[in-house]
Design a protein around this motif. Structure first.
Motif, PDB file in Angstrom:
ATOM      1  N   MET A   1       0.851  -1.218   0.000  1.00 13.87           N
ATOM      2  CA  MET A   1       0.000   0.000   0.000  1.00 13.87           C
ATOM      3  C   MET A   1       0.875   1.253   0.000  1.00 13.87           C
ATOM      4  SD  MET A   1      -2.971   0.915   2.740  1.00 13.87           S
ATOM      5  CE  MET A   1      -4.637   1.075   2.191  1.00 13.87           C
ATOM      6  N   VAL A   2       0.588   2.169  -0.956  1.00 14.26           N
ATOM      7  CA  VAL A   2       1.352   3.424  -0.986  1.00 14.26           C
ATOM      8  C   VAL A   2       0.983   4.230   0.251  1.00 14.26           C
ATOM      9  CG1 VAL A   2       1.660   5.616  -2.243  1.00 14.26           C
ATOM     10  CG2 VAL A   2       1.402   3.475  -3.517  1.00 14.26           C
ATOM     11  N   LYS A   3       2.003   4.846   0.867  1.00 13.38           N
ATOM     12  CA  LYS A   3       1.721   5.665   2.048  1.00 13.38           C
ATOM     13  C   LYS A   3       2.057   7.117   1.755  1.00 13.38           C
ATOM     14  CE  LYS A   3       1.938   2.417   5.810  1.00 13.38           C
ATOM     15  NZ  LYS A   3       2.383   2.162   7.146  1.00 13.38           N
ATOM     16  N   CYS A  24      -8.934   7.377  -3.227  1.00 18.65           N
ATOM     17  CA  CYS A  24      -7.933   6.318  -3.382  1.00 18.65           C
ATOM     18  C   CYS A  24      -7.952   5.392  -2.169  1.00 18.65           C
ATOM     19  CB  CYS A  24      -6.528   6.910  -3.519  1.00 18.65           C
ATOM     20  SG  CYS A  24      -6.372   8.255  -4.681  1.00 18.65           S
ATOM     21  N   PRO A  25      -8.924   4.502  -2.085  1.00 24.69           N
ATOM     22  CA  PRO A  25      -9.004   3.633  -0.897  1.00 24.69           C
ATOM     23  C   PRO A  25      -7.772   2.753  -0.729  1.00 24.69           C
ATOM     24  CG  PRO A  25     -10.882   3.286  -2.404  1.00 24.69           C
ATOM     25  CD  PRO A  25      -9.980   4.271  -3.063  1.00 24.69           C
ATOM     26  N   ASP A  26      -6.997   2.590  -1.818  1.00 24.05           N
ATOM     27  CA  ASP A  26      -5.810   1.738  -1.730  1.00 24.05           C
ATOM     28  C   ASP A  26      -4.579   2.505  -1.223  1.00 24.05           C
ATOM     29  OD1 ASP A  26      -6.052   3.271  -4.108  1.00 24.05           O
ATOM     30  OD2 ASP A  26      -4.505   2.076  -5.101  1.00 24.05           O
ATOM     31  N   ILE A  27      -4.757   3.773  -0.879  1.00 27.08           N
ATOM     32  CA  ILE A  27      -3.621   4.564  -0.382  1.00 27.08           C
ATOM     33  C   ILE A  27      -3.906   4.966   1.063  1.00 27.08           C
ATOM     34  CG2 ILE A  27      -2.341   6.756  -0.671  1.00 27.08           C
ATOM     35  CD1 ILE A  27      -2.810   6.574  -3.648  1.00 27.08           C
ATOM     36  N   GLU A  28      -2.860   4.909   1.904  1.00 25.18           N
ATOM     37  CA  GLU A  28      -3.041   5.343   3.297  1.00 25.18           C
ATOM     38  C   GLU A  28      -2.495   6.762   3.440  1.00 25.18           C
ATOM     39  OE1 GLU A  28      -2.101   2.448   6.485  1.00 25.18           O
ATOM     40  OE2 GLU A  28      -1.044   4.169   7.367  1.00 25.18           O
ATOM     41  N   VAL A  29      -3.322   7.636   3.969  1.00 20.98           N
ATOM     42  CA  VAL A  29      -2.943   9.051   4.037  1.00 20.98           C
ATOM     43  C   VAL A  29      -2.891   9.515   5.496  1.00 20.98           C
ATOM     44  CG1 VAL A  29      -3.552  11.389   3.296  1.00 20.98           C
ATOM     45  CG2 VAL A  29      -4.140   9.443   1.832  1.00 20.98           C
ATOM     46  N   LYS A  59     -15.549  12.152   7.319  1.00 16.60           N
ATOM     47  CA  LYS A  59     -16.203  11.063   8.080  1.00 16.60           C
ATOM     48  C   LYS A  59     -16.101   9.736   7.333  1.00 16.60           C
ATOM     49  CE  LYS A  59     -19.448  13.560  10.898  1.00 16.60           C
ATOM     50  NZ  LYS A  59     -20.585  14.406  10.604  1.00 16.60           N
ATOM     51  N   HIS A  60     -16.162   9.812   6.007  1.00 16.21           N
ATOM     52  CA  HIS A  60     -16.147   8.599   5.182  1.00 16.21           C
ATOM     53  C   HIS A  60     -14.833   7.843   5.322  1.00 16.21           C
ATOM     54  CE1 HIS A  60     -15.892   6.324   1.343  1.00 16.21           C
ATOM     55  NE2 HIS A  60     -17.178   6.145   1.582  1.00 16.21           N
ATOM     56  N   CYS A  61     -13.705   8.560   5.458  1.00 20.47           N
ATOM     57  CA  CYS A  61     -12.424   7.829   5.461  1.00 20.47           C
ATOM     58  C   CYS A  61     -11.612   7.919   6.746  1.00 20.47           C
ATOM     59  CB  CYS A  61     -11.512   8.248   4.315  1.00 20.47           C
ATOM     60  SG  CYS A  61     -12.037   9.486   3.236  1.00 20.47           S
ATOM     61  N   ARG A  62     -12.021   8.788   7.689  1.00 20.41           N
ATOM     62  CA  ARG A  62     -11.198   8.944   8.898  1.00 20.41           C
ATOM     63  C   ARG A  62     -11.099   7.615   9.653  1.00 20.41           C
ATOM     64  NH1 ARG A  62     -12.968  13.886  12.398  1.00 20.41           N
ATOM     65  NH2 ARG A  62     -14.656  12.466  12.894  1.00 20.41           N
ATOM     66  N   CYS A  63      -9.891   7.345  10.071  1.00 19.06           N
ATOM     67  CA  CYS A  63      -9.553   6.098  10.794  1.00 19.06           C
ATOM     68  C   CYS A  63      -9.660   4.855   9.911  1.00 19.06           C
ATOM     69  CB  CYS A  63     -10.401   5.911  12.050  1.00 19.06           C
ATOM     70  SG  CYS A  63     -10.108   7.231  13.204  1.00 19.06           S
ATOM     71  N   LYS A  64      -9.947   5.023   8.610  1.00 23.91           N
ATOM     72  CA  LYS A  64      -9.870   3.876   7.686  1.00 23.91           C
ATOM     73  C   LYS A  64      -8.561   4.015   6.921  1.00 23.91           C
ATOM     74  CE  LYS A  64     -14.829   3.436   7.238  1.00 23.91           C
ATOM     75  NZ  LYS A  64     -15.782   4.392   6.707  1.00 23.91           N
ATOM     76  N   ASN A  65      -8.526   4.974   5.970  1.00 23.27           N
ATOM     77  CA  ASN A  65      -7.247   5.234   5.298  1.00 23.27           C
ATOM     78  C   ASN A  65      -6.851   6.698   5.409  1.00 23.27           C
ATOM     79  OD1 ASN A  65      -9.261   6.160   3.548  1.00 23.27           O
ATOM     80  ND2 ASN A  65      -8.001   5.801   1.722  1.00 23.27           N
ATOM     81  N   LYS A 192       1.275  11.224 -10.561  1.00 20.63           N
ATOM     82  CA  LYS A 192       0.199  11.204 -11.540  1.00 20.63           C
ATOM     83  C   LYS A 192      -0.742  10.022 -11.287  1.00 20.63           C
ATOM     84  CE  LYS A 192      -0.236  11.847 -16.470  1.00 20.63           C
ATOM     85  NZ  LYS A 192       0.373  11.781 -17.777  1.00 20.63           N
ATOM     86  N   ASP A 193      -0.159   8.891 -10.902  1.00 18.78           N
ATOM     87  CA  ASP A 193      -0.961   7.694 -10.623  1.00 18.78           C
ATOM     88  C   ASP A 193      -1.940   7.924  -9.472  1.00 18.78           C
ATOM     89  OD1 ASP A 193       0.244   6.360 -12.658  1.00 18.78           O
ATOM     90  OD2 ASP A 193       1.640   5.211 -11.392  1.00 18.78           O
ATOM     91  N   VAL A 194      -1.535   8.764  -8.525  1.00 12.56           N
ATOM     92  CA  VAL A 194      -2.443   9.071  -7.411  1.00 12.56           C
ATOM     93  C   VAL A 194      -3.644   9.833  -7.963  1.00 12.56           C
ATOM     94  CG1 VAL A 194      -2.705  10.384  -5.255  1.00 12.56           C
ATOM     95  CG2 VAL A 194      -0.567   9.116  -5.702  1.00 12.56           C
ATOM     96  N   TYR A 195      -3.377  10.922  -8.696  1.00 12.56           N
ATOM     97  CA  TYR A 195      -4.485  11.764  -9.186  1.00 12.56           C
ATOM     98  C   TYR A 195      -5.343  11.039 -10.225  1.00 12.56           C
ATOM     99  CZ  TYR A 195      -2.683  15.809  -6.673  1.00 12.56           C
ATOM    100  OH  TYR A 195      -2.297  16.669  -5.680  1.00 12.56           O
ATOM    101  N   SER A 196      -4.693  10.115 -11.012  1.00 10.33           N
ATOM    102  CA  SER A 196      -5.476   9.439 -12.067  1.00 10.33           C
ATOM    103  C   SER A 196      -6.600   8.596 -11.493  1.00 10.33           C
ATOM    104  CB  SER A 196      -4.631   8.511 -12.924  1.00 10.33           C
ATOM    105  OG  SER A 196      -3.363   8.919 -13.032  1.00 10.33           O
ATOM    106  N   HIS A 197      -6.627   8.368 -10.169  1.00  9.40           N
ATOM    107  CA  HIS A 197      -7.757   7.645  -9.581  1.00  9.40           C
ATOM    108  C   HIS A 197      -9.068   8.337  -9.911  1.00  9.40           C
ATOM    109  CE1 HIS A 197      -4.757   5.502  -7.150  1.00  9.40           C
ATOM    110  NE2 HIS A 197      -5.714   4.693  -6.751  1.00  9.40           N
TER     111      HIS A 197
END
Ligand SMILES: NC(=O)C1=CN([C@@H]2O[C@H](COP(=O)(O)OP(=O)(O)OC[C@H]3O[C@@H](n4cnc5c(N)ncnc54)[C@H](O)[C@@H]3O)[C@@H](O)[C@H]2O)C=CC1
Ligand SMILES: O=C(O)[C@H]1O[C@H](OP(=O)(O)OP(=O)(O)OC[C@H]2O[C@@H](n3ccc(=O)[nH]c3=O)[C@H](O)[C@@H]2O)[C@H](O)[C@@H](O)[C@@H]1O
Length: 456
Positions: A1-3, A24-29, A59-65, A192-197
């Motif tokens: 997973m990209v961090k 980007c659910p596959d990225i941890e921010v 609310k949708h992503c806090r404490c998830k990614n 670019k891969d991040v934004y292309s999501h």
């Protein structure tokens, strides 16, 4: 997973990273900040900034990614991509004071990245910085690198406050500048891969580092220049009987000019336009281009003129004095749909009126900061603010001001009752029918105002 780690949980870092996490659910921010209260607020139900749509995204992503933390070093250490979105205010002391960007926060963030990193990193300039900052950052990182490879990218942010989520979901463009080397291209591709999501390919522009850095300053300068242009016209409209809204509409229908950003106002505000133009002016001066510097300086001069012209209109209309008169200020934020009061034109207008000893009563739909509240008298309702007032000044274009019961306001005011509309939000003719004397920026003047001097 990209961090991803973003240093700076402010107006840009918070919303931008929340949207990246959302898309980007596959990225941890992780968004990190040295300010404990700010991070606590990001982790609470009362986010530190007001931005339509932001609560839902967070609310949708806090404490998830999506995580907000004060453990800056841990998250920088773990990240593959480090965004730096710290504040870059105008320097107040020393070389370049009053013009140059203060890069203290940026430099300390860069030194910290160098200190804690143990693996290769892409470091992304998200803050607005002077051209060539990437070179300085590169030097700091590489001189302390311990063999680690850093790639610096410039990825300036174009969101506007009040529409941040909309702008981030559907940007006109995303700009990524990088080194024109194989490693540089690889880093550009990774971002670019991040934004292309979610951003279409043709809206992701890639350039060299210096073009990306300068494009950000240029974009803000062009935008502010349009406002100063229409505001300069507003003064001429008042002198000639032309109506600035009609002129702006007629000019804006030329497809080469376009209709946006042509609303005359009491002046532009916000934390960036003035700061970024001053920064541009300083860069021009440092590069031996005084004529170019002078050209851009004029955008700020007209903005200052517009604010003082507005104050002078108020004072001269009210028998040349506002001493001990209650003046209601409706709107303090620098634009609607934000609680941000940084560099708001309301500060200059209020200072001008206080200089003439007016008694101000301020109402803004967003809560005012404790510091502002200490300096001025704030109330929680437009009717309370205008009660027994001699004049009403509208300084922010909040929608709710259009719907106020002006008959009720008029009945409770001192007479003659004045309205000074710095945002052209009210229907001046309707207000005149009620009995108000009305001044609207750039509009044909009331008989009352016609013979008075506009600028002292
Ligand atoms: N406000 C806006 O709408 C826009 C701002 N920008 C640019 O983005 C940058 C940031 O602006 P804002 O978000 O408005 O600033 P801000 O002041 O709201 O946030 C900056 C944050 O960085 C934190 N910070 C400073 N140094 C730090 C360090 N060494 N480590 C960790 N945290 C640190 C501060 O505590 C603060 O919370 C500026 O360069 C600005 O010009 C660009 C586009 C839009
Ligand atoms: O770099 C930044 O910080 C951002 O600066 C501005 O965004 P922002 O300052 O949030 O808000 P704007 O909508 O640009 O408004 C700035 C000021 O201009 C005023 N304005 C705007 C438009 C107009 O027609 N007339 C006018 O007086 C607004 O009331 C406000 O005081 C730019 O619009 C963003 O693209 C940029 O990313």
């Amino acid at each position: 997973m990209v961090k991803i780690c973003c240093i700076g949980a402010g107006y840009v870092g918070g919303p931008t990273m929340a949207v990246i996490a959302y898309k980007c659910p596959d990225i941890e921010v992780a968004v990190v900040d040295i300010s404990v209260p700010r991070i606590s607020a990001w982790n609470s139900d009362q986010l530190p900034i007001y931005e339509p749509g932001l609560d839902d995204v967070v609310k949708h992503c806090r404490c998830k990614n999506l995580f907000f933390s004060t453990d800056v070093e841990k998250h920088v250490f773990e990240a593959d991509i480090v965004f730096v979105s710290v504040n870059t205010p105008t320097k107040t002391r020393g070389l370049g004071a009053g013009k140059a960007a203060d890069l203290t926060y940026w430099e300390s963030a860069a030194r910290m990245i160098a200190d804690v990193s143990k693996s290769d990193k892409i470091v992304v300039e998200k803050s607005t910085v002077p051209v060539k900052t990437a070179e300085a950052i590169e030097k700091i990182l590489t001189h302390n690198s311990k063999g680690i490879n850093y790639q610096i990218l410039s990825n300036p942010e174009f969101l506007a406050e009040g529409t941040a989520i909309q702008d981030l979901f559907n940007p006109d463009r995303v700009l990524i500048g990088g080194r024109e080397t194989p490693e540089g291209y690889k880093a550009v591709k990774a971002l670019k891969d991040v934004y292309s999501h979610w951003v279409p390919e043709d809206r992701i522009l890639t350039t060299n580092l210096w073009s990306a850095e300068l494009s950000k300053l240029a974009a803000n300068a062009f935008l502010a220049q349009r406002i100063s242009s229409v505001n300069a016209m507003s003064a001429l409209c008042e002198a000639t009987g032309a109506d600035v809204s009609q002129v702006a509409y007629a000019v804006g229908t030329d497809s080469r000019i376009g209709p946006k950003f042509l609303n005359a106002s009491v002046g532009f505000g916000g934390s960036c336009f003035q700061k970024d133009i001053l920064n541009l002016v300083y860069i021009c001066e440092c590069n031996g281009l005084p004529e170019v510097a002078e050209y851009w300086k004029q955008v700020i001069k007209i903005n200052d003129y517009q604010k003082s012209r507005f104050v002078n209109r108020i004072v001269s209309s009210m028998f040349n004095t506002v001493a001990n008169k209650k003046v209601a200020i409706l709107g303090f934020a620098f634009k609607k749909d934000t609680g941000d009061t940084r560099e708001t034109p309301a500060i200059d207008v209020c200072q001008g009126l206080l200089g003439d000893k007016a008694q101000l009563s301020i109402y803004d739909p967003q809560p005012m900061s404790p510091t502002t509240k200490k300096k001025v008298h704030c109330v929680w309702d437009a009717y309370e603010a205008t009660k027994d007032a001699h004049a009403v000044c509208i300084l922010t274009e909040w929608d709710e001001f259009k719907k106020l019961d002006f008959q009720r306001i008029y009945d409770n005011m001192q007479k003659p009752a004045f309205v000074f509309d710095g945002r052209n939000v009210v229907d001046a003719n309707k207000l005149r029918e009620i009995g108000f004397i009305v001044y609207s920026i750039g509009k044909p003047l009331d008989a009352w105002l016609k013979d008075l001097p506009a600028v002292a």
